[in-house]
Design an enzyme around this catalytic site. Structure first.
Site, mmCIF file in Angstrom:
data_model
loop_
_atom_site.group_PDB
_atom_site.id
_atom_site.type_symbol
_atom_site.label_atom_id
_atom_site.label_comp_id
_atom_site.label_asym_id
_atom_site.label_seq_id
_atom_site.Cartn_x
_atom_site.Cartn_y
_atom_site.Cartn_z
ATOM 1 N N ASN A 209 35.443 36.456 47.074
ATOM 2 C CA ASN A 209 36.063 37.196 45.728
ATOM 3 C C ASN A 209 35.211 36.495 44.434
ATOM 4 O OD1 ASN A 209 38.249 38.067 46.752
ATOM 5 N ND2 ASN A 209 39.723 36.787 46.058
ATOM 6 N N PHE A 250 31.108 47.792 44.130
ATOM 7 C CA PHE A 250 31.386 46.735 43.267
ATOM 8 C C PHE A 250 30.600 46.710 42.010
ATOM 9 C CE2 PHE A 250 35.333 44.298 43.248
ATOM 10 C CZ PHE A 250 35.871 44.754 44.397
ATOM 11 N N GLY A 258 40.554 42.060 36.674
ATOM 12 C CA GLY A 258 42.037 41.180 36.447
ATOM 13 C C GLY A 258 42.654 41.221 37.880
ATOM 14 N N CYS A 261 43.977 37.630 41.834
ATOM 15 C CA CYS A 261 43.126 36.957 42.941
ATOM 16 C C CYS A 261 41.727 36.733 42.299
ATOM 17 C CB CYS A 261 42.868 37.814 43.989
ATOM 18 S SG CYS A 261 44.473 37.827 45.033
ATOM 19 N N LYS A 264 41.477 33.942 38.945
ATOM 20 C CA LYS A 264 42.362 32.606 39.534
ATOM 21 C C LYS A 264 41.347 32.056 40.695
ATOM 22 C CE LYS A 264 45.613 33.274 43.359
ATOM 23 N NZ LYS A 264 44.898 32.839 44.557
#
Ligand SMILES: NC(=O)c1ccc[n+]([C@@H]2O[C@H](COP(=O)([O-])OP(=O)(O)OC[C@H]3O[C@@H](n4cnc5c(N)ncnc54)[C@H](O)[C@@H]3O)[C@@H](O)[C@H]2O)c1
Length: 457
Positions: A209, A250, A258, A261, A264
């Site tokens: 992530n 990406f 937003g 996942c 944070k």
């Protein structure tokens, strides 16, 4: 296999439904009584393409059950999956209180050979800590495995059914074999089943992530540079993407990432690094760039109206943090809406799926439209915040007639500036020069000193 899934949110419900669909007997548990009652009546609490059909089918087949009673779910289970939320605490670290409550709650009900599997995203060392806690509470060693989830909201069923890879973190080969058998139906395409330590598995999720977030913040920063120096980020993107070392995935400029996942997890990984004496310089920058990017469209709108937003009628298309979900957690649109309302603008908003969630949050501070064209009726400007397919091919002539002034702020670069210019729009996007309506022939990019760009009529 008999499986208990504890936490019936985006991840728990999708995992439970997919495990049931491959022939397992799954019971999903949640503390949210209303959610479970709804599910028992076939009402799915979230929008996720294909999920309703999957839940209804497997419930009818008797393979998928819902309860608020931990005992009923956990006592017969061979596998107890933990899928509760791990939201950010005040310092950015992961708040594990829900997970800890569940661990304490399942301990008295676990059968001796059950394997506890953590699907929630948790900091390194959490699975080891769960193991120690369960031993303390049950008096015997419990197998605890990490099995991080990589699904994307909006494509969750597909991602779960055909994952690029499955990662499991285990201490014993036997545990890996049970999980390999569980996942075999989903890996027929020969995608890998990767076995590692729980610590590496826990970290893998955060690193994935963090890297995806880094790509987004990178391209957004480059978009801002492009705009400042007079380039076009779409051309630059094409120019770099064909390099096989870089690729296109990406690297879409926009209004920032937003969802529940990326924000944070970047912050939690930074907190984890700091805790272990590593300065997370890059991660902090990724987060900061993203927070600033969420303000970019608002700043353009403010500039366009010469700082006078009081009483302006602005339409917003797209409220979910991305297309194909109703999730508005940390959505860039929410930041924009807050900003514009704060400055006195009258907002009419539309989203194909997220309206209920937005209504719950903003109540009567906003006007809610049933269709995209209703939202722009009489609007001084339109802001586009989510890349829903519904917004990609609108009838631009009808739009121009409906709006009080044909001005679009496109946070997702859905349209070609030249087309917008031809159709009479003033068009602002991300990482590309704004254009104003063509008067006769090609008007070229907007001159920033052009009065209407600074102080519109
Ligand atoms: N949403 C995603 O796209 C995604 C993808 C991969 C991983 N994850 C991770 O998976 C985890 C869950 O995320 P989510 O988006 O599904 O969260 P969510 O908020 O949608 O769902 C969590 C559920 O857990 C329930 N819950 C809380 N405490 C409970 C308790 N004591 N007993 C039973 N149920 C309880 C809540 O009522 C809620 O329904 C998080 O750690 C998240 O980081 C999420």
């Amino acid at each position: 296999m008999k499986i208990a899934v504890i936490g019936t949110g985006y991840v728990g419900l999708v995992s439970g439904a997919c495990f049931a669909d491959s022939g397992n007997d799954v019971t999903c548990v949640d503390i949210d009584m209303a959610k479970i009652e709804g599910l028992l009546q076939g009402r799915i609490p979230i929008y996720e393409p294909g999920l309703t059909e999957l839940v209804v089918k497997n419930t009818a087949a008797g393979r998928l059950h819902f309860t608020t009673d931990l005992d009923v779910a956990v006592q017969p289970a061979q596998l107890a999956y933990l899928a509760v939320g791990t939201p950010p605490a005040a310092d950015g670290s992961a708040d594990l209180s829900a997970l800890d409550t569940v661990v304490d709650g399942i301990a008295p009900h676990l059968n001796e050979r059950a394997i506890v599997v953590t699907k929630s995203t948790v900091p390194v060392g959490t699975n080891a800590r769960i193991g120690r806690r369960l031993k303390q509470l049950t008096g015997h060693d419990c197998d605890v495995a990490s099995n991080p989830e990589f699904l994307k909201e909006g494509a969750a069923i597909n991602d779960f059914m055909m994952p690029d890879r499955v990662v499991v973190g285990v201490r014993r080969d036997e545990v890996a074999e049970v999980l390999r058998e569980l996942y075999a139906p989903f890996l027929r395409t020969e995608h890998p089943f990767l076995v590692m330590s729980p610590e590496s598995a826990e970290l893998t999720k955060y690193v994935a992530n963090a890297l995806l977030s880094t790509k987004i913040s990178f391209i957004n920063e480059m978009a801002n540079v492009c705009e400042a120096v007079g380039g076009d980020i779409n051309d630059v993107r094409r120019g770099i993407g064909h390099d096989s070392r870089i690729g296109f995935a990406f690297l879409f400029p926009g209004v920032g990432y937003g969802g529940s996942c990326f924000p944070k997890d970047v912050r939690a990984l930074a907190a984890m690094a700091r805790e272990h004496g590593i300065a997370p310089r890059l991660l902090l920058a990724v987060d900061r760039v993203n927070q600033q990017q969420k303000n970019v469209l608002g700043a353009k709108i403010e500039r366009h109206f010469g700082g006078q937003l009081d009483g302006r009628k602005i339409a917003v298309w797209g409220l979910a943090f991305k297309a194909r979900t109703d999730d508005i957690r940390e959505a860039p649109a929410i930041v924009l809406v807050e900003q514009l309302v704060e400055q006195g603008a009258h907002l009419t908003v539309y989203d194909p799926e997220a309206m209920e969630n937005v209504r719950r949050r903003f109540g009567d501070r906003l006007t809610y439209a049933n269709r995209p064209l209703d939202a722009i009726e009489g609007a001084d400007a339109l802001a586009i915040m989510t890349e829903w397919g519904d917004f990609r091919h609108p009838d631009l002539d009808v739009m121009r007639q409906r709006m009080a002034s044909p001005v679009i702020f496109d946070g997702r670069n859905l349209y070609e500036p030249r087309d917008m210019q031809r159709h009479g729009f003033t068009y602002h996007s991300i990482g590309r020069s704004p254009v104003r309506p063509a008067d006769g022939c090609d008007a070229g990019p907007v001159d920033p000193t052009w009065p209407n760009e600074r102080a519109p009529t």
